[in-house]
Design an enzyme around this catalytic site. Structure first.
Site, PDB file in Angstrom:
ATOM      1  N   ASP A  33      36.459 -26.726 -63.236  1.00  0.00           N
ATOM      2  CA  ASP A  33      35.656 -25.506 -63.344  1.00  0.00           C
ATOM      3  C   ASP A  33      34.472 -25.519 -62.373  1.00  0.00           C
ATOM      4  O   ASP A  33      33.476 -24.839 -62.587  1.00  0.00           O
ATOM      5  CB  ASP A  33      35.180 -25.303 -64.784  1.00  0.00           C
ATOM      6  CG  ASP A  33      34.422 -26.508 -65.311  1.00  0.00           C
ATOM      7  OD1 ASP A  33      34.345 -27.514 -64.584  1.00  0.00           O
ATOM      8  OD2 ASP A  33      33.912 -26.437 -66.442  1.00  0.00           O
ATOM      9  N   HIS A 240      39.021 -34.694 -34.995  1.00  0.00           N
ATOM     10  CA  HIS A 240      38.343 -34.136 -36.172  1.00  0.00           C
ATOM     11  C   HIS A 240      38.258 -35.188 -37.274  1.00  0.00           C
ATOM     12  O   HIS A 240      38.586 -34.935 -38.438  1.00  0.00           O
ATOM     13  CB  HIS A 240      39.048 -32.860 -36.653  1.00  0.00           C
ATOM     14  CG  HIS A 240      38.826 -31.701 -35.732  1.00  0.00           C
ATOM     15  ND1 HIS A 240      39.630 -30.599 -35.715  1.00  0.00           N
ATOM     16  CD2 HIS A 240      37.886 -31.484 -34.789  1.00  0.00           C
ATOM     17  CE1 HIS A 240      39.189 -29.747 -34.795  1.00  0.00           C
ATOM     18  NE2 HIS A 240      38.131 -30.261 -34.216  1.00  0.00           N
ATOM     19  N   ASP A 257      29.487 -35.592 -33.915  1.00  0.00           N
ATOM     20  CA  ASP A 257      29.675 -34.167 -33.647  1.00  0.00           C
ATOM     21  C   ASP A 257      29.186 -33.455 -34.899  1.00  0.00           C
ATOM     22  O   ASP A 257      29.863 -33.466 -35.935  1.00  0.00           O
ATOM     23  CB  ASP A 257      31.150 -33.876 -33.364  1.00  0.00           C
ATOM     24  CG  ASP A 257      31.409 -32.427 -32.981  1.00  0.00           C
ATOM     25  OD1 ASP A 257      30.525 -31.572 -33.206  1.00  0.00           O
ATOM     26  OD2 ASP A 257      32.515 -32.153 -32.471  1.00  0.00           O
ATOM     27  N   ASP A 268      26.519 -26.502 -32.527  1.00  0.00           N
ATOM     28  CA  ASP A 268      27.678 -27.398 -32.429  1.00  0.00           C
ATOM     29  C   ASP A 268      27.406 -28.396 -31.307  1.00  0.00           C
ATOM     30  O   ASP A 268      27.490 -28.039 -30.132  1.00  0.00           O
ATOM     31  CB  ASP A 268      28.934 -26.550 -32.136  1.00  0.00           C
ATOM     32  CG  ASP A 268      30.193 -27.394 -32.064  1.00  0.00           C
ATOM     33  OD1 ASP A 268      30.146 -28.594 -32.384  1.00  0.00           O
ATOM     34  OD2 ASP A 268      31.240 -26.825 -31.663  1.00  0.00           O
ATOM     35  N   HIS A 347      41.939 -31.810 -25.453  1.00  0.00           N
ATOM     36  CA  HIS A 347      41.416 -30.500 -25.882  1.00  0.00           C
ATOM     37  C   HIS A 347      40.828 -29.748 -24.692  1.00  0.00           C
ATOM     38  O   HIS A 347      40.780 -30.258 -23.577  1.00  0.00           O
ATOM     39  CB  HIS A 347      40.388 -30.663 -27.009  1.00  0.00           C
ATOM     40  CG  HIS A 347      39.180 -31.492 -26.666  1.00  0.00           C
ATOM     41  ND1 HIS A 347      38.107 -31.000 -25.973  1.00  0.00           N
ATOM     42  CD2 HIS A 347      38.874 -32.790 -26.953  1.00  0.00           C
ATOM     43  CE1 HIS A 347      37.188 -31.951 -25.858  1.00  0.00           C
ATOM     44  NE2 HIS A 347      37.629 -33.053 -26.430  1.00  0.00           N
ATOM     45  N   HIS A 351      34.291 -23.256 -26.546  1.00  0.00           N
ATOM     46  CA  HIS A 351      34.686 -22.106 -27.368  1.00  0.00           C
ATOM     47  C   HIS A 351      33.453 -21.259 -27.628  1.00  0.00           C
ATOM     48  O   HIS A 351      32.320 -21.748 -27.563  1.00  0.00           O
ATOM     49  CB  HIS A 351      35.299 -22.598 -28.691  1.00  0.00           C
ATOM     50  CG  HIS A 351      34.451 -23.615 -29.410  1.00  0.00           C
ATOM     51  ND1 HIS A 351      33.377 -23.259 -30.180  1.00  0.00           N
ATOM     52  CD2 HIS A 351      34.484 -24.980 -29.429  1.00  0.00           C
ATOM     53  CE1 HIS A 351      32.801 -24.354 -30.674  1.00  0.00           C
ATOM     54  NE2 HIS A 351      33.439 -25.421 -30.217  1.00  0.00           N
ATOM     55  N   HIS A 358      33.641 -21.856 -34.299  1.00  0.00           N
ATOM     56  CA  HIS A 358      34.625 -21.382 -33.312  1.00  0.00           C
ATOM     57  C   HIS A 358      34.613 -19.862 -33.475  1.00  0.00           C
ATOM     58  O   HIS A 358      35.369 -19.298 -34.260  1.00  0.00           O
ATOM     59  CB  HIS A 358      36.013 -21.963 -33.581  1.00  0.00           C
ATOM     60  CG  HIS A 358      36.042 -23.465 -33.497  1.00  0.00           C
ATOM     61  ND1 HIS A 358      36.979 -24.236 -34.113  1.00  0.00           N
ATOM     62  CD2 HIS A 358      35.231 -24.334 -32.849  1.00  0.00           C
ATOM     63  CE1 HIS A 358      36.735 -25.516 -33.864  1.00  0.00           C
ATOM     64  NE2 HIS A 358      35.680 -25.598 -33.098  1.00  0.00           N
ATOM     65  N   GLU A 381      32.029 -28.945 -23.843  1.00  0.00           N
ATOM     66  CA  GLU A 381      32.237 -30.195 -24.574  1.00  0.00           C
ATOM     67  C   GLU A 381      33.396 -31.044 -24.048  1.00  0.00           C
ATOM     68  O   GLU A 381      34.350 -31.327 -24.769  1.00  0.00           O
ATOM     69  CB  GLU A 381      32.445 -29.908 -26.055  1.00  0.00           C
ATOM     70  CG  GLU A 381      33.508 -28.861 -26.370  1.00  0.00           C
ATOM     71  CD  GLU A 381      33.713 -28.708 -27.874  1.00  0.00           C
ATOM     72  OE1 GLU A 381      33.961 -29.727 -28.544  1.00  0.00           O
ATOM     73  OE2 GLU A 381      33.623 -27.580 -28.377  1.00  0.00           O
ATOM     74  N   ARG A 403      32.465 -37.924 -26.194  1.00  0.00           N
ATOM     75  CA  ARG A 403      32.394 -36.467 -26.004  1.00  0.00           C
ATOM     76  C   ARG A 403      30.917 -36.106 -25.917  1.00  0.00           C
ATOM     77  O   ARG A 403      30.090 -36.717 -26.606  1.00  0.00           O
ATOM     78  CB  ARG A 403      33.062 -35.718 -27.158  1.00  0.00           C
ATOM     79  CG  ARG A 403      32.983 -34.196 -27.018  1.00  0.00           C
ATOM     80  CD  ARG A 403      33.942 -33.414 -27.928  1.00  0.00           C
ATOM     81  NE  ARG A 403      33.681 -33.565 -29.337  1.00  0.00           N
ATOM     82  CZ  ARG A 403      34.413 -34.292 -30.165  1.00  0.00           C
ATOM     83  NH1 ARG A 403      35.472 -34.948 -29.725  1.00  0.00           N
ATOM     84  NH2 ARG A 403      34.105 -34.381 -31.449  1.00  0.00           N
ATOM     85  N   GLU A 405      28.573 -32.572 -25.959  1.00  0.00           N
ATOM     86  CA  GLU A 405      28.723 -31.136 -26.242  1.00  0.00           C
ATOM     87  C   GLU A 405      27.359 -30.480 -26.384  1.00  0.00           C
ATOM     88  O   GLU A 405      26.506 -30.955 -27.142  1.00  0.00           O
ATOM     89  CB  GLU A 405      29.513 -30.965 -27.553  1.00  0.00           C
ATOM     90  CG  GLU A 405      29.618 -29.529 -28.032  1.00  0.00           C
ATOM     91  CD  GLU A 405      30.532 -29.368 -29.242  1.00  0.00           C
ATOM     92  OE1 GLU A 405      30.640 -30.322 -30.042  1.00  0.00           O
ATOM     93  OE2 GLU A 405      31.129 -28.287 -29.379  1.00  0.00           O
TER      94      GLU A 405
HETATM   95  N1  GLY Z   1      32.825 -29.427 -33.977  1.00  0.00           N
HETATM   96  C1  GLY Z   1      34.011 -28.768 -33.638  1.00  0.00           C
HETATM   97  C2  GLY Z   1      34.079 -28.524 -32.204  1.00  0.00           C
HETATM   98  O1  GLY Z   1      33.378 -29.157 -31.450  1.00  0.00           O
HETATM   99  O2  GLY Z   1      34.768 -27.679 -31.739  1.00  0.00           O
HETATM  100 MN    MN Z   2      31.562 -29.998 -31.968  1.00  0.00          MN
HETATM  101 MN    MN Z   3      32.700 -27.405 -30.330  1.00  0.00          MN
END
Ligand code: GLY
Ligand code: MN
Ligand code: MN
Length: 442
Positions: A33, A240, A257, A268, A347, A351, A358, A381, A403, A405
């Site tokens: 619940d 992810h 991230d 982001d 990738h 975005h 996104h 990124e 990475r 970003e």
């Molecule tokens: N954190 C998701 C991305 O970088 O697209």
């Molecule tokens: Mn990200």
């Molecule tokens: Mn991103």
């Protein structure tokens, strides 16, 4: 701001005489619940600034002349007992003044009222496919309005998806929205700086995850814009990764991230730094390639440039770097043509970003990439990831995942990096690692 969004969308609807029915998200059961923490749907929030569940916005453009049209918000009635259990409600009486809608009605009467509201319109905007119960009820509304057509009223013939028009509006950020994203970016900056300062060998990813989350929340953000990724060592090669529960080892990198959300607007950001505060040679080599790719791609970001070319600039730089390190063979053109780089870079480079991390908006139409314009916000990124199990490379490269970003706003004459204050050069990152954990900004 929300009234202005409504005005713009109503203006668009009036060009075709289309009504709109835009419900917010449903509460979702987490277990037994207990519900997940509620978040309004981004389209609904964009048009109302109203965060309660069980609400729906109905927009009715003026069919007779060129008036502004009408907005009706359906929401929950005040209910003392329910409010004692589940939290305060705005209520019908307060809603028009608080939100600027023309009228507020009880959500209980939504489906009963809609045939009347929609009579005279040939088309209604309603996004199907998200909630079978709502789709069925909307089908019944259409049937009810069509039955009235026998009385000489124009029949409601179609349900159209509102996303193309509304999402075009959302793609271009107004000043007030940019301010909210700036605020999210400021909190995110504090979180990444705090994480670099606090990380040390022997800690667990979950401790840094908690510090990031704490930093977001103590500054009053609406939370994390997406699940934090706190990935030590080879975990960074899982794009992810959200388990965030492994030990942080001396000699590994940590990829974070994580982005705060402010008033439901996202940020982001990814930073990658050494757990012990010093990059080793292989880590630095990979890091510098990603950094160069990211900076070149950001430098390239300006009005008039195609969105895809940002990816192409970054990709070429990454590929040349990988060839330079001996991790890929052939010319850059051959590697890009054969896509052999995808083992290391699976990738794309960015975005749109806004209410959704996104965010909505077309990236291309009729085969051509979108051209950047002022007011668009997106991420840049690039990353490189050497799978810990990759037997095609020397062992010293394995398990390195990097990475970087940042969030970029296109301005009239170029771009602005909204997250520029977060350490990024090798020197700045090493200096931030192990520095005193900053005091919270007031
Ligand atoms: N954190 C998701 C991305 O970088 O697209
Ligand atoms: Mn990200
Ligand atoms: Mn991103």
């Amino acid at each position: 701001m929300y009234a202005e969004h409504r005005r713009q969308f109503l203006k668009h609807l009036s060009t075709t005489g289309t009504a709109a029915v835009i419900p917010t998200n449903r509460s979702m059961v987490r277990n037994h619940d207990c519900d997940f923490r509620f978040r309004p749907s981004s389209d609904f929030w964009y048009l109302t600034g109203f965060a309660e569940p069980e609400a729906c916005l109905v927009l009715l453009p003026d069919l007779e002349g060129d008036g502004p049209g009408r907005s009706i918000l359906y929401l929950r009635e005040l209910d003392k007992l329910m409010e004692i259990w589940n939290g305060r409600r705005l209520g019908l009486d307060a809603a028009p003044k608080a939100l600027g809608v023309d009228e507020a009605r009880n959500i209980e009467s939504l489906w009963e009222d809609l045939p009347e509201c929609l009579t005279g319109y040939e088309e209604v905007v309603f996004s199907t496919g998200f909630d079978a119960d709502r789709d069925r009820k909307m089908g019944e509304v259409l049937a009810a309005v069509r039955r009235k057509a026998r009385g000489g009223i124009r029949p409601l013939t179609s349900m159209v998806d509102h996303t193309p028009a509304l999402h075009e509006l959302r793609l271009f950020k107004a000043e007030a929205e940019i301010d909210m994203i700036r605020k999210a970016c400021t909190i995110t900056t504090e979180a990444h700086v705090a994480a670099m300062a606090a990380t040390a060998p022997g800690m667990n990813e979950c401790e840094i995850d908690a510090l990031v989350e704490y930093t977001f929340k103590r500054r009053g953000s609406t939370g994390a814009a997406y699940n934090n990724i706190v990935a030590g060592g080879g975990n960074a090669c899982i794009l992810h990764y959200v388990e965030n529960n492994a030990e942080l080892r001396d000699g590994d990198l940590l990829l974070i991230d994580a982005g705060a959300e402010w008033n439901y607007y996202s940020s982001d950001v990814t930073r990658t730094f050494p757990v012990n505060g010093r990059f080793n040679d292989e880590q630095r080599a990979i890091y510098e390639i990603v950094l160069e790719a990211q900076m070149k791609a950001i430098e390239h970001s300006a009005p008039g440039v195609s969105f895809v070319s940002i990816h192409e600039v970054a990709l070429l730089c990454l590929v040349e770097g990988l060839i330079g390190l001996g991790l890929l063979q052939g010319s850059a053109e051959e590697v890009i043509e054969s896509r052999s780089y995808t083992d290391f870079y699976p990738h794309r480079t960015g975005h749109w970003m806004g209410l959704d991390v996104h965010d909505c908006g077309y990236y291309a139409s009729e085969g051509s990439s979108r051209i950047l314009e002022p007011g668009m916000i997106f991420t840049v990124e690039p990353g490189l990831y050497v799978d810990p199990a990759n037997q095609d490379v020397e062992e010293r490269w394995r398990g390195i995942g990097v990475r970087i970003e940042d969030d970029i706003l296109i301005t009239n004459d170029g771009h602005e990096v909204l997250t520029a204050a977060i350490p990024k050069s090798v020197e700045a990152v090493e200096a931030a690692c192990g520095a005193p954990v900053p005091e919270p900004v007031a």
